[in-house]
Design a protein around this motif. Structure first.
Motif, PDB file in Angstrom:
ATOM      1  N   MET A 164       0.829  -1.205   0.000  1.00 53.99           N
ATOM      2  CA  MET A 164       0.000   0.000   0.000  1.00 53.99           C
ATOM      3  C   MET A 164       0.860   1.249   0.000  1.00 53.99           C
ATOM      4  O   MET A 164       1.895   1.300   0.676  1.00 53.99           O
ATOM      5  CB  MET A 164      -0.895  -0.024   1.241  1.00 53.99           C
ATOM      6  CG  MET A 164      -1.910   1.056   1.270  1.00 53.99           C
ATOM      7  SD  MET A 164      -3.084   0.766   2.613  1.00 53.99           S
ATOM      8  CE  MET A 164      -4.380  -0.070   1.758  1.00 53.99           C
ATOM      9  N   GLU A 165       0.416   2.262  -0.789  1.00 53.19           N
ATOM     10  CA  GLU A 165       1.123   3.546  -0.860  1.00 53.19           C
ATOM     11  C   GLU A 165       0.166   4.656  -0.441  1.00 53.19           C
ATOM     12  O   GLU A 165      -0.946   4.741  -0.975  1.00 53.19           O
ATOM     13  CB  GLU A 165       1.593   3.760  -2.302  1.00 53.19           C
ATOM     14  CG  GLU A 165       2.224   5.122  -2.543  1.00 53.19           C
ATOM     15  CD  GLU A 165       2.801   5.253  -3.955  1.00 53.19           C
ATOM     16  OE1 GLU A 165       2.764   4.258  -4.732  1.00 53.19           O
ATOM     17  OE2 GLU A 165       3.285   6.341  -4.280  1.00 53.19           O
ATOM     18  N   LEU A 166       0.598   5.473   0.524  1.00 52.16           N
ATOM     19  CA  LEU A 166      -0.190   6.664   0.869  1.00 52.16           C
ATOM     20  C   LEU A 166       0.301   7.776  -0.057  1.00 52.16           C
ATOM     21  O   LEU A 166       1.244   8.498   0.240  1.00 52.16           O
ATOM     22  CB  LEU A 166       0.013   7.032   2.347  1.00 52.16           C
ATOM     23  CG  LEU A 166      -0.300   5.923   3.370  1.00 52.16           C
ATOM     24  CD1 LEU A 166      -0.185   6.439   4.797  1.00 52.16           C
ATOM     25  CD2 LEU A 166      -1.694   5.329   3.133  1.00 52.16           C
ATOM     26  N   GLY A 167      -0.366   7.874  -1.231  1.00 52.15           N
ATOM     27  CA  GLY A 167       0.117   8.737  -2.310  1.00 52.15           C
ATOM     28  C   GLY A 167       0.263  10.190  -1.913  1.00 52.15           C
ATOM     29  O   GLY A 167       1.186  10.879  -2.376  1.00 52.15           O
ATOM     30  N   PHE A 168      -0.623  10.655  -1.023  1.00 52.60           N
ATOM     31  CA  PHE A 168      -0.618  12.069  -0.648  1.00 52.60           C
ATOM     32  C   PHE A 168       0.634  12.460   0.133  1.00 52.60           C
ATOM     33  O   PHE A 168       0.942  13.635   0.258  1.00 52.60           O
ATOM     34  CB  PHE A 168      -1.882  12.418   0.159  1.00 52.60           C
ATOM     35  CG  PHE A 168      -2.098  11.556   1.376  1.00 52.60           C
ATOM     36  CD1 PHE A 168      -2.791  10.357   1.273  1.00 52.60           C
ATOM     37  CD2 PHE A 168      -1.617  11.943   2.607  1.00 52.60           C
ATOM     38  CE1 PHE A 168      -2.992   9.547   2.392  1.00 52.60           C
ATOM     39  CE2 PHE A 168      -1.815  11.146   3.734  1.00 52.60           C
ATOM     40  CZ  PHE A 168      -2.505   9.939   3.617  1.00 52.60           C
ATOM     41  N   LEU A 169       1.379  11.486   0.637  1.00 49.64           N
ATOM     42  CA  LEU A 169       2.624  11.806   1.358  1.00 49.64           C
ATOM     43  C   LEU A 169       3.850  11.826   0.427  1.00 49.64           C
ATOM     44  O   LEU A 169       4.952  12.149   0.864  1.00 49.64           O
ATOM     45  CB  LEU A 169       2.833  10.824   2.517  1.00 49.64           C
ATOM     46  CG  LEU A 169       1.829  10.999   3.660  1.00 49.64           C
ATOM     47  CD1 LEU A 169       1.941   9.860   4.668  1.00 49.64           C
ATOM     48  CD2 LEU A 169       2.019  12.339   4.351  1.00 49.64           C
ATOM     49  N   LYS A 170       3.630  11.461  -0.835  1.00 48.71           N
ATOM     50  CA  LYS A 170       4.624  11.591  -1.893  1.00 48.71           C
ATOM     51  C   LYS A 170       5.959  10.888  -1.585  1.00 48.71           C
ATOM     52  O   LYS A 170       7.026  11.367  -1.947  1.00 48.71           O
ATOM     53  CB  LYS A 170       4.864  13.076  -2.210  1.00 48.71           C
ATOM     54  CG  LYS A 170       3.569  13.813  -2.569  1.00 48.71           C
ATOM     55  CD  LYS A 170       3.832  15.115  -3.293  1.00 48.71           C
ATOM     56  CE  LYS A 170       2.559  15.885  -3.617  1.00 48.71           C
ATOM     57  NZ  LYS A 170       1.535  15.138  -4.345  1.00 48.71           N
ATOM     58  N   GLY A 171       5.865   9.746  -0.917  1.00 45.47           N
ATOM     59  CA  GLY A 171       7.072   9.008  -0.542  1.00 45.47           C
ATOM     60  C   GLY A 171       7.872   8.497  -1.725  1.00 45.47           C
ATOM     61  O   GLY A 171       9.080   8.283  -1.609  1.00 45.47           O
TER      62      GLY A 171
END
Ligand SMILES: O=P(O)(O)OC[C@H]1O[C@H](OP(=O)(O)OP(=O)(O)O)[C@H](O)[C@@H]1O
Ligand SMILES: Nc1ncnc2[nH]cnc12
Length: 186
Positions: A164-171
């Motif tokens: 899973m990627e939390l896209g809004f944190l732009k990692g």
């Protein structure tokens, strides 16, 4: 090889949100409910196995702690070695370390210097090809530190994979290797 929308839904629905863990304001993505759901887990692991069969990997490096679970299953399925990237102070042999910051604090990860062969190479002198895996990428601090460790010991991180990627944190921005996420949350 590509996941159907139904497969994605099976995996996504198996992950539970825990509000205000471990700190107020953080919505924690709890993958224990994916692990205890055989249909979701095998849908996920079948997909990752198919994706990475063609990568000619030498090792899978899993990040402490949940990357150990997905990484070990995948390593066994692909017939390659598994290497733990551990939180500081847990590995018994000589290590290299990297500090990093994350959504809710600071930490440090370590790896054994010979985890991917001497100088990170095979007996033939080729750089070992490593897939980095974790359950989730948020700010990217942990995974970028882990990728730096793979580089420091002389191996090659061919891709970083997350359930899973939390896209809004732009990692994924500024990551030194390609990033693949099974599920992206905006
Ligand atoms: O992209 P980042 O902002 O670095 O965050 C992602 C990291 O955070 C979580 O682990 P956590 O640090 O909570 O450690 P744990 O596995 O020991 O619970 C997660 O499993 C990743 O390793
Ligand atoms: N929201 C979150 N859920 C699970 N693991 C995390 N690591 C960093 N942020 C996280």
């Amino acid at each position: 090889m590509t996941l159907t929308p139904e497969d994605k839904t099976i995996i996504l629905d198996s992950i539970r949100d825990i509000p205000d863990f471990p700190k107020p304001g953080i919505v924690f993505k709890d993958i224990t409910t994916l692990l205890n759901n055989p249909r979701a887990l095998s849908t996920l692991m079948n997909h990752l196995t198919e994706r990475y069969l063609g990568y000619d990997l030498d090792y899978i490096a899993g990040i402490d702690a949940r990357g150990f679970i997905f990484g070990s299953i995948l390593a066994d399925r692909l017939g390659v070695g598994f290497v733990p990237v551990r939180k500081k102070g847990k590995l018994p042999y000589t290590t290299v370390a990297e500090k990093y910051s994350l959504e809710y604090g600071f930490d440090e990860v370590e790896i054994h210097i010979d985890a991917f062969g001497e100088n990170g190479c095979s007996l033939e002198g080729e750089k070992s090809k490593v897939l980095l895996i974790d359950d989730l990428i948020a700010t990217g601090g942990t995974a970028k530190a882990a990728a730096n460790l793979i580089d420091k010991v002389g191996a090659h991180c061919v891709e970083a994979c997350f359930i899973m990627e939390l896209g809004f944190l732009k990692g994924r921005e500024g990551f030194s290797a390609p990033v693949y996420s099974v599920l992206e949350i905006d």
